[in-house]
Design an enzyme around this catalytic site. Sequence first.
Site, PDB file in Angstrom:
ATOM      1  N   TYR A 121       2.427  -5.015   6.132  1.00 36.95           N
ATOM      2  CA  TYR A 121       3.156  -5.993   5.463  1.00 36.95           C
ATOM      3  C   TYR A 121       4.469  -5.708   5.084  1.00 36.95           C
ATOM      4  O   TYR A 121       5.193  -6.352   4.972  1.00 36.95           O
ATOM      5  CB  TYR A 121       2.263  -6.150   3.906  1.00 36.95           C
ATOM      6  CG  TYR A 121       3.027  -7.114   3.245  1.00 36.95           C
ATOM      7  CD1 TYR A 121       2.758  -8.419   3.145  1.00 36.95           C
ATOM      8  CD2 TYR A 121       3.634  -6.759   2.121  1.00 36.95           C
ATOM      9  CE1 TYR A 121       3.262  -9.396   2.203  1.00 36.95           C
ATOM     10  CE2 TYR A 121       4.345  -7.650   1.287  1.00 36.95           C
ATOM     11  CZ  TYR A 121       4.041  -8.856   1.445  1.00 36.95           C
ATOM     12  OH  TYR A 121       4.611  -9.786   0.602  1.00 36.95           O
ATOM     13  N   GLY A 200      -2.565  -7.456 -13.911  1.00 38.69           N
ATOM     14  CA  GLY A 200      -1.949  -7.770 -12.513  1.00 38.69           C
ATOM     15  C   GLY A 200      -2.826  -7.023 -11.563  1.00 38.69           C
ATOM     16  O   GLY A 200      -2.236  -6.335 -10.625  1.00 38.69           O
ATOM     17  N   MET A 244       0.209 -12.376 -17.877  1.00 37.29           N
ATOM     18  CA  MET A 244       0.268 -11.166 -18.679  1.00 37.29           C
ATOM     19  C   MET A 244       1.609 -11.596 -19.716  1.00 37.29           C
ATOM     20  O   MET A 244       1.644 -10.837 -20.769  1.00 37.29           O
ATOM     21  CB  MET A 244       0.415  -9.961 -18.043  1.00 37.29           C
ATOM     22  CG  MET A 244       1.740  -9.927 -17.192  1.00 37.29           C
ATOM     23  SD  MET A 244       1.694  -8.568 -15.807  1.00 37.29           S
ATOM     24  CE  MET A 244       3.080  -9.129 -14.703  1.00 37.29           C
ATOM     25  N   HIS A 261       6.574  -1.229 -12.569  1.00 36.73           N
ATOM     26  CA  HIS A 261       7.922  -1.089 -11.741  1.00 36.73           C
ATOM     27  C   HIS A 261       8.492  -2.476 -10.851  1.00 36.73           C
ATOM     28  O   HIS A 261       9.302  -2.530 -10.395  1.00 36.73           O
ATOM     29  CB  HIS A 261       7.557  -0.065 -10.659  1.00 36.73           C
ATOM     30  CG  HIS A 261       6.719  -0.359  -9.472  1.00 36.73           C
ATOM     31  ND1 HIS A 261       6.763   0.353  -8.413  1.00 36.73           N
ATOM     32  CD2 HIS A 261       6.040  -1.259  -9.510  1.00 36.73           C
ATOM     33  CE1 HIS A 261       5.978  -0.102  -7.483  1.00 36.73           C
ATOM     34  NE2 HIS A 261       5.522  -1.313  -7.992  1.00 36.73           N
TER      35      HIS A 261
END
Length: 354
Positions: A121, A200, A244, A261
């Site tokens: 990826y 997440g 969120m 991050h």
Amino acid sequence: MASNNGRNTSEIFEGQTLLYRHMFAFVDSMSLKWMVELGIPDIIHNHAQPITLKELVSTLQIPPSKIYHVQSLMLYLAHNGFFERVTIHDNTEGKEAYALTSASELLVKGRELCLAPFLKYCLHPTSVAPFNQIEKWIYKEDLTIIDMSLGCNYWDFLTKNPAHNKGFNEAMASDSQMMNLVLRDCNWVFQGLESVVDVGGGTGITSRIICEAFPNLRCIVLELPHVVENLQGSNNLTYVGGDMFKSIPTADAVLLKSTLHNWDDNDCIKILKNCKEAISSKGKVIIIDVVINEKLDEHEVTGLKRLLNVVMACSLNAKERSEQEWKKLIMQAGFESYKIFPLTGYLSLIEIYP
């Protein structure tokens, strides 16, 4: 003998070596991609012993004109630590062969710990090409290189491109499998908790690992609705579609693994404030993320963290953070205290308390 710029000849050639090494560093990534695309780690693993060049090119059905080129790639990958060059003995004759190392073992497909999806990826042309835009990006207010290259932000691009989104989720899932190793050394983090929200949490790989280690702990994965709509939970694992930035389900603890991050400081403060509302006064937020610490970290570890910081800055206008930067976010979000613990080679665990 000094040159006209004040440096001696030795220093100048050292500078040239460093410059050329980084100019051609893209070959490092592409060599890894080649190795995974051809399935070389799988071939060596299935061979059950180190493999000679002759055996490898025979398995791959390489044309005779390209055998030298395969050898040059294998020697380079071995030099960089992805293969070990060993001698095997056939009767009385010694032959050079290639064995897997701890790094290339992580690229063998079908194993519990396999980072091949993550590598594929990250090195997909769609992921790599935007970095040609860094020069233009640095002069553009707010835009990321993804915005400039793909015409929308990263998260919108994933939503609009199901195939790429699938690759992203597979990549994150493979990375999350490494949590198996982490939990062996820090299971104390979840002891005494009855519930945790994995914010997440993607397809829930980390939460599944936690659920297996702590069968009495109730885990809730909070993700965007399109990510979790077809996922099935279990007795102690539940998937919730949500945002969120709006609200987080209540629990004893909130887990943020490699989440913050991805966001700038203002967004991180919003997320952390929602986390604070989701837990009780005796709860905690568990952050697994990078903490830059040049004074304590080895040079190579700091290099990786600085590299990841560039990736996050260019791709998402986000960043990796030092302890002081983490402290600032935590306090601005209204928390009282925090503790930082070393976790893996480059990740740390931060516990923050209301």
